[in-house]
Scaffold this active site. Structure first.
Site, mmCIF file in Angstrom:
data_model
loop_
_atom_site.group_PDB
_atom_site.id
_atom_site.type_symbol
_atom_site.label_atom_id
_atom_site.label_comp_id
_atom_site.label_asym_id
_atom_site.label_seq_id
_atom_site.Cartn_x
_atom_site.Cartn_y
_atom_site.Cartn_z
ATOM 1 N N GLY A 1 0.806 -1.214 0.000
ATOM 2 C CA GLY A 1 0.000 0.000 0.000
ATOM 3 C C GLY A 1 0.835 1.258 0.000
ATOM 4 N N LYS B 1 -12.211 -2.986 8.727
ATOM 5 C CA LYS B 1 -12.174 -2.468 10.098
ATOM 6 C C LYS B 1 -13.494 -1.812 10.475
ATOM 7 C CE LYS B 1 -7.153 -1.852 9.699
ATOM 8 N NZ LYS B 1 -5.979 -1.030 9.953
ATOM 9 N N SER C 1 26.860 18.545 -21.052
ATOM 10 C CA SER C 1 26.188 17.235 -21.204
ATOM 11 C C SER C 1 26.278 16.419 -19.916
ATOM 12 C CB SER C 1 26.762 16.453 -22.389
ATOM 13 O OG SER C 1 28.160 16.428 -22.399
#
Length: 635
Positions: free
Chosen positions: A116, A169, A544
């Site tokens: 999660g 829950k 670069s």
């Protein structure tokens, strides 16, 4: 003795019957997703426990581990059945994807428990890639969270058609019907536009098993199915069997001179001996002579089976190609539009070269355009120059060589890809192909009579790009200018592409963000390639700062045509020199995105020429370079 023999036979018959029964059951693949601490691992552990799929020794170990790592006091912590990594147990979180198998009298299941936490969204996408259904868990105390929206949106992108909204829950809000209905309404209001076939909300308590296997006596107001009842009856997508045949070729099986087969797992449809098939990339066709498996030849095969297909004719088929049905061929293109989920902490860089991998193929690829980013909160399309970690966008992608694919909506296996960072080899994004881009279909290479070799021979030199990289003030332009004077004096044909000069014209529209720096180097690399084709020695003097772009420039050219020259001057010396007054302004915060101050410089790891400037003059270094070029036949 006879009695024992009959018992063995009866037992054998029972086992055979049981295996046949299991084989004939349908299979549902699903995953759990949602925000952190919503109870995903606990729910899966409860499913395994309540379906009687935990052995006595596992239960004893679970009780022991619960006392050591558990988060439920003296009660069993069912999450520990799934969270197998020690780091997961110590922190009480899920990090990796955990797959579990279980079965009921009606159906078999493979469930993926996904993390999660936001930083593990890539793992959630992995678990969702093959799922038919997603259980989206929501903590009844917290309601819908951003990660709930993100996971639901990614599930829709990845072709998941069914959602089970588990409001978990519920016991911690006193089984309040109003709380449940409010969360269900909130979810349906934003998920209605995501194209799910079904969304079924169920109030549950994973810890106590309420409405998981059996209905809860504490929620008489709920009249819907339990979770397992819904999982047993939700329609399983069998359309893949009726889709056109697809066999992505994993490898060419050639154990001896008399056998040549094409091995892979069938991604869709069916095939039988005698069927005509086509190699997607070449369009060459043949008929199936044999279908070989680990258990011998079979007359036909279907989606999901790993097989080796032997053809009647010797046609060219290699890894990355797809054997397909002749009347329903996939797309073959080098440009396409796609949804892209970004996984990396370093943002997506349009113009940067990545490795694109499909089911069996791979090619260098660039995101040529980021069309928009999707706002996870309201799914609005927003203008953006890059994608940050866990963001989702729609982009156009160009690959170096054509790949065979289906649109993701038609086939989830042959329409998906990942992007790999070429320096770190990390998976940085996952994509779902929307459609090919046809706009370049009328562009072809024009054959020319005078080529690079002829132009170089006329100039009596070996064309190359001398790519000077280093911090601002390191001496790149000074050394490049001195070297060009020396080369010009001996009759060589040269040209300097200097970072500041190019920004007055070709790249005047670019700033100094990382995205613009990438595009800056891409354009210069393409111009340098054209100049090499003209037979010139090109001196490119650019900071670069990123290895990936310097590598991209190298790969535009032929073997030996790119010479990376690292002008290695310490930061302190560059800041002391400060020829343009830029370091002073950057250190005061007056200039943003300045390399070496608040923007990184990735020094070359294996430069072709490493010029350490300490104690050496620019003239000495230019002489050294001239000698290096002469020794290797460039001049």
């Amino acid at each position: 003795m006879l009695h024992d023999l009959k018992a063995v036979r009866a037992s054998s018959t029972d086992i055979s019957s049981y295996l046949l029964e299991q084989e004939q059951k349908s299979m549902l693949r699903f995953l759990t997703c949602g925000s952190v601490d919503d109870g995903k691992s606990t729910l899966i552990g409860r499913l395994l426990y309540d379906t009687k799929l935990i052995f006595e020794d596992q239960l004893a170990a679970l009780e022991r581990d619960s006392r050591k790592h558990g988060t439920n006091g003296s009660d069993i912590d069912f999450a520990l059945l799934v969270d197998g990594l020690e780091a997961e147990r110590e922190q009480g979180i899920t990090i990796d994807v955990a797959y579990r198998f279980f079965a009921t009298p009606k159906r078999k299941f493979i469930v993926a428990d996904t993390p999660g936490h936001e930083q593990y969204t890539r793992n959630m996408a992995t678990g969702a890639s093959t799922a038919d259904l997603a259980i989206v868990l929501v903590d009844a105390r917290k309601g819908i969270l951003p990660q709930t929206r993100r996971h639901s949106f990614i599930a829709s992108l990845l072709g998941i058609r069914h959602i089970l909204l588990a409001v978990n829950k519920i016991d911690l809000v006193d089984y309040d019907q109003t709380v449940f209905e409010s969360i269900a309404r909130d979810f349906l209001s934003f998920a209605g536009s995501l194209g799910f076939a079904t969304v079924v909300p169920i109030p549950v308590s994973a810890r106590y098993g309420e409405n998981v296997i059996t209905l809860s006596e504490n929620m008489p107001w709920y009249a819907g199915p339990t979770m397992i009842e819904h999982l047993e009856t939700v329609p399983v997508d069998t359309d893949v069997l009726h889709k056109p045949f697809r066999l992505p070729v994993q490898y060419v099986n050639r154990p001896n001179l008399d056998f040549r087969g094409f091995a892979g797992t069938i991604a869709a449809g069916r095939v039988a001996v005698g069927d005509e098939v086509v190699a997607a990339k070449s369009g060459r066709s043949s008929r199936v002579k044999r279908i070989v498996t680990a258990n011998g030849d079979i007359p036909s095969a279907r989606e999901g089976q790993a097989v080796t297909v032997v053809l009647e004719d010797e046609i060219e088929v290699s890894r990355g190609n797809i054997l397909v049905a002749p009347d329903a061929r996939p797309q073959v293109a080098d440009q396409f539009a796609a949804n892209l989920v970004w996984f990396d902490e370093h943002p997506l860089m349009p113009g940067r070269s990545y490795i694109l991998r499909t089911e069996t193929d791979q090619a260098h690829a660039r995101v040529t355009e980021l069309k928009h980013r999707v706002n996870i909160n309201n799914f609005a399309h927003e203008a953006a120059k890059s994608l940050e970690l866990n963001e989702v966008g729609v982009c156009n992608i160009s690959v170096q060589s054509p790949v065979a694919f289906d649109n993701f909506a038609d086939n989830r296996q042959t329409g998906a890809f990942v992007l790999i960072d070429r320096v770190t080899n990390a998976t940085v994004g996952a994509g779902m192909i929307l459609h090919p881009l046809r706009r370049a279909a009328n562009i072809h290479w024009q054959a020319l009579d005078v080529n690079k070799g002829a132009r170089a021979e006329l100039k009596h030199q070996k064309p190359a790009v001398l790519w000077f990289t280093g911090l601002s003030g390191s001496g790149k332009s000074t050394i490049a200018n001195l070297l060009e004077r020396k080369l010009h004096a001996v009759g060589r044909h040269t040209y300097i592409l200097d970072g500041d000069n190019v920004r007055h014209g070709l790249n005047r529209d670019l700033g100094f963000t990382e995205e613009d720096r990438v595009e800056n180097i891409r354009r210069v690399g393409e111009v340098a390639r054209l100049m090499v084709d003209a037979g010139l020695i090109v001196l490119v003097s650019f900071i670069s700062p990123f290895r990936a772009e310097r590598q991209m420039a190298r790969e535009l050219l032929g073997e030996g045509e790119f010479v990376e020259i690292f002008v290695d001057t310490p930061f302190e010396e560059c800041a002391r020199r400060d020829p343009k007054g830029l370091y002073e302004r950057a250190l005061k915060g007056e200039i943003r995105n300045f390399t070496g101050v608040d923007s990184p410089y990735e020094a070359p790891e294996n430069a072709d020429v490493h010029l350490e400037t300490a104690g050496r003059s620019a003239e000495e270094l230019a002489d050294l370079l001239e000698g290096w070029l002469h020794e290797r036949g460039y001049i």
